[in-house]
Design a protein around this motif. Structure first.
Motif, PDB file in Angstrom:
ATOM      1  N   VAL A   1      63.640 -27.381  -7.696  1.00  0.00           N
ATOM      2  CA  VAL A   1      63.592 -28.678  -8.374  1.00  0.00           C
ATOM      3  C   VAL A   1      62.140 -29.071  -8.619  1.00  0.00           C
ATOM      4  O   VAL A   1      61.309 -29.035  -7.709  1.00  0.00           O
ATOM      5  CB  VAL A   1      64.294 -29.773  -7.535  1.00  0.00           C
ATOM      6  N   LEU A   2      61.855 -29.440  -9.854  1.00  0.00           N
ATOM      7  CA  LEU A   2      60.537 -29.938 -10.230  1.00  0.00           C
ATOM      8  C   LEU A   2      60.663 -31.434 -10.515  1.00  0.00           C
ATOM      9  O   LEU A   2      61.412 -31.832 -11.415  1.00  0.00           O
ATOM     10  CB  LEU A   2      60.009 -29.215 -11.472  1.00  0.00           C
ATOM     11  N   THR A   3      59.969 -32.249  -9.745  1.00  0.00           N
ATOM     12  CA  THR A   3      59.967 -33.696  -9.971  1.00  0.00           C
ATOM     13  C   THR A   3      58.778 -34.053 -10.855  1.00  0.00           C
ATOM     14  O   THR A   3      57.636 -33.698 -10.542  1.00  0.00           O
ATOM     15  CB  THR A   3      59.882 -34.464  -8.641  1.00  0.00           C
ATOM     16  N   VAL A   4      59.067 -34.736 -11.947  1.00  0.00           N
ATOM     17  CA  VAL A   4      58.035 -35.094 -12.922  1.00  0.00           C
ATOM     18  C   VAL A   4      57.982 -36.615 -13.041  1.00  0.00           C
ATOM     19  O   VAL A   4      58.992 -37.249 -13.349  1.00  0.00           O
ATOM     20  CB  VAL A   4      58.332 -34.477 -14.307  1.00  0.00           C
ATOM     21  N   LYS A   5      56.816 -37.187 -12.777  1.00  0.00           N
ATOM     22  CA  LYS A   5      56.619 -38.625 -12.927  1.00  0.00           C
ATOM     23  C   LYS A   5      55.679 -38.858 -14.101  1.00  0.00           C
ATOM     24  O   LYS A   5      54.486 -38.545 -14.024  1.00  0.00           O
ATOM     25  CB  LYS A   5      56.056 -39.232 -11.642  1.00  0.00           C
ATOM     26  N   LEU A   6      56.233 -39.388 -15.186  1.00  0.00           N
ATOM     27  CA  LEU A   6      55.449 -39.609 -16.389  1.00  0.00           C
ATOM     28  C   LEU A   6      54.536 -40.819 -16.216  1.00  0.00           C
ATOM     29  O   LEU A   6      54.955 -41.848 -15.685  1.00  0.00           O
ATOM     30  CB  LEU A   6      56.379 -39.813 -17.589  1.00  0.00           C
ATOM     31  N   LYS A   7      53.306 -40.699 -16.672  1.00  0.00           N
ATOM     32  CA  LYS A   7      52.360 -41.799 -16.588  1.00  0.00           C
ATOM     33  C   LYS A   7      52.572 -42.765 -17.754  1.00  0.00           C
ATOM     34  O   LYS A   7      53.263 -42.457 -18.736  1.00  0.00           O
ATOM     35  CB  LYS A   7      50.926 -41.257 -16.618  1.00  0.00           C
ATOM     36  N   THR A   8      51.964 -43.937 -17.648  1.00  0.00           N
ATOM     37  CA  THR A   8      52.128 -44.960 -18.676  1.00  0.00           C
ATOM     38  C   THR A   8      51.627 -44.475 -20.039  1.00  0.00           C
ATOM     39  O   THR A   8      52.215 -44.784 -21.068  1.00  0.00           O
ATOM     40  CB  THR A   8      51.358 -46.237 -18.279  1.00  0.00           C
ATOM     41  N   LYS A   9      50.577 -43.675 -20.022  1.00  0.00           N
ATOM     42  CA  LYS A   9      49.987 -43.207 -21.281  1.00  0.00           C
ATOM     43  C   LYS A   9      50.527 -41.849 -21.720  1.00  0.00           C
ATOM     44  O   LYS A   9      49.910 -41.155 -22.513  1.00  0.00           O
ATOM     45  CB  LYS A   9      48.465 -43.135 -21.145  1.00  0.00           C
ATOM     46  N   HIS A  10      51.681 -41.460 -21.196  1.00  0.00           N
ATOM     47  CA  HIS A  10      52.288 -40.180 -21.582  1.00  0.00           C
ATOM     48  C   HIS A  10      52.488 -40.139 -23.099  1.00  0.00           C
ATOM     49  O   HIS A  10      52.906 -41.122 -23.701  1.00  0.00           O
ATOM     50  CB  HIS A  10      53.637 -40.038 -20.871  1.00  0.00           C
ATOM     51  N   PRO A  11      52.179 -39.027 -23.765  1.00  0.00           N
ATOM     52  CA  PRO A  11      51.763 -37.725 -23.224  1.00  0.00           C
ATOM     53  C   PRO A  11      50.246 -37.514 -23.161  1.00  0.00           C
ATOM     54  O   PRO A  11      49.789 -36.428 -22.854  1.00  0.00           O
ATOM     55  CB  PRO A  11      52.391 -36.754 -24.214  1.00  0.00           C
TER      56      PRO A  11
ATOM     57  N   ALA B   1      56.949 -30.247  -6.179  1.00  0.00           N
ATOM     58  CA  ALA B   1      58.039 -29.299  -5.967  1.00  0.00           C
ATOM     59  C   ALA B   1      57.905 -28.713  -4.573  1.00  0.00           C
ATOM     60  O   ALA B   1      56.821 -28.741  -3.973  1.00  0.00           O
ATOM     61  CB  ALA B   1      58.024 -28.195  -7.024  1.00  0.00           C
ATOM     62  N   ASP B   2      58.988 -28.173  -4.065  1.00  0.00           N
ATOM     63  CA  ASP B   2      59.005 -27.578  -2.722  1.00  0.00           C
ATOM     64  C   ASP B   2      58.527 -26.131  -2.816  1.00  0.00           C
ATOM     65  O   ASP B   2      59.319 -25.194  -2.782  1.00  0.00           O
ATOM     66  CB  ASP B   2      60.428 -27.655  -2.153  1.00  0.00           C
ATOM     67  N   VAL B   3      57.215 -25.976  -2.945  1.00  0.00           N
ATOM     68  CA  VAL B   3      56.600 -24.651  -3.056  1.00  0.00           C
ATOM     69  C   VAL B   3      55.425 -24.567  -2.085  1.00  0.00           C
ATOM     70  O   VAL B   3      54.846 -25.596  -1.711  1.00  0.00           O
ATOM     71  CB  VAL B   3      56.126 -24.364  -4.504  1.00  0.00           C
ATOM     72  N   PRO B   4      55.030 -23.352  -1.657  1.00  0.00           N
ATOM     73  CA  PRO B   4      53.975 -23.205  -0.646  1.00  0.00           C
ATOM     74  C   PRO B   4      52.558 -23.223  -1.193  1.00  0.00           C
ATOM     75  O   PRO B   4      51.612 -22.978  -0.446  1.00  0.00           O
ATOM     76  CB  PRO B   4      54.303 -21.843  -0.032  1.00  0.00           C
TER      77      PRO B   4
END
Length: 347
Positions: free
Chosen positions: A145-155, A163-166
């Motif tokens: 799962v990749l969690t993406v939080k878009l910023k106010t000035k997106h894009p 993400a749950d990666v090492p």
């Protein structure tokens, strides 16, 4: 003087002949705040009353004790206004800036991007269209799962991703980058870590892992049961997962010393073309207990002090070196017992 000047602020004007009522504005960071100051007949600033607009009242709500202190310590009205301006500058700087409203077309643009990506990849999106969770599957069928939080000035501004990666997430982003391209970069990262997860999955499936009890995809360490209250802690390198991992043998010295000697003597036998678990067995000259050969209860020995296996998610990690004992203990339990014995000796 009929008026008071605070640095570059507009004038605060007296409203009566006695000069006990002053009305006007105070300016802080290009914001004007209406205020009125009422002085007692003797015009002592310590007894003054401050009336202000609702915006100024809201700003000073948490600083009321400080304002009262400044008022009681000021020698005249001019010095108090200078103090008030300083307090207000702190208030304005610490106040969170209001979120700008996204462009109306940004919603339709985001929906178009999700259609291109594929709705089957979208696991969640919040009501503000700001936080998304995207599903990705590596070549071995593991779901991520990749969690993406878009910023106010997106894009124009790169989103915040987790993400749950090492390894740290480092995506390439430009104002033209789409969610589909971001998802593609995530897939490439997952493929680069596929070998790492293959190694850990084999360990999880074929041995008894004592720690972590419920490993995540970002965990690089496994503590594997060996037997005789002994275990080995291995730290697998995500970038070089099939190389000899960092190893730490845990247990009574009379048990782990022969294993440590074998590890040092046979290290040259390590073959990166073979699996890590097979290599560990060859180097240590042992066969790890597995779900097919042992019950975990026979390896998860409880602490000799508190008679529990788990203590605040910690397992017994200290073992008595006496060959006649070999009993494991939690480090915290052992420390407390030793402290009690220490104070008893002092008594």
């Amino acid at each position: 003087m009929d008026s008071l000047l605070v640095k570059e602020n507009p004038l605060l004007l007296p409203m009566n002949k006695e000069r006990t009522v002053y009305d006007g504005f105070i300016t802080v960071q290009e914001q004007d705040f209406r205020m009125r100051i009422l002085l007692p007949p003797d015009r002592q600033i310590k007894q003054a009353k401050l009336h202000c607009c609702w915006q100024l009242k809201h700003l000073l709500a948490e600083y009321e004790p400080i304002v009262k202190q400044r008022l009681s310590q000021s020698s005249d009205l001019g010095s108090f206004l200078l103090e008030l301006k300083t307090v207000l500058e702190v208030c304005v700087q610490s106040r969170p800036s209001p979120l700008s409203i996204p462009r109306p077309q940004s919603y339709s643009e985001l929906i178009a991007e999700l259609e291109t990506l594929g709705w089957d990849k979208l696991m969640f999106i919040d009501s503000d269209f700001r936080t998304l969770r995207l599903k990705a599957e590596d070549s071995s069928g593991r779901e991520h799962v990749l969690t993406v939080k878009l910023k106010t000035k997106h894009p124009a501004e790169a989103p915040e991703c987790s993400a749950d990666v090492p390894v740290p997430l480092a995506f390439s982003w430009t104002p033209q980058t789409t969610l589909a391209q971001l998802h593609g970069q995530f897939l490439l990262l997952l493929e680069s870590l596929s070998d790492f997860w293959d190694v850990l999955d084999e360990i999880d499936q074929k041995t008894w892992v004592l720690e972590p009890e419920k490993p995540s995809r970002s965990d690089t360490m496994r503590r594997i049961a060996i037997g005789n209250n002994a275990s080995i802690k291995v730290e697998v390198d995500p970038k070089h997962p099939r190389m000899l991992p960092e190893c730490c043998l845990l247990g009574a010295e009379h048990v782990v010393t022969p294993l440590r000697n074998k590890l040092n003597a046979n290290m040259h036998l390590w073959n990166p073309e073979c699996g890590v678990l097979l290599n560990l067995g060859d180097v240590l000259e042992l066969q790890f207990p597995s779900p097919a050969t042992h019950e975990k209860s026979s390896l998860s020995v409880e602490c000799g002090i508190c008679y529990s296996y788990l203590l605040d998610s910690s397992i017994p990690d200290q073992v008595c070196n006496d060959p006649r004992c070999g009993q494991p203990f939690h480090q915290d339990c052992l420390y407390q017992v030793l402290q009690v014995l220490k104070y008893r000796r002092l008594d």
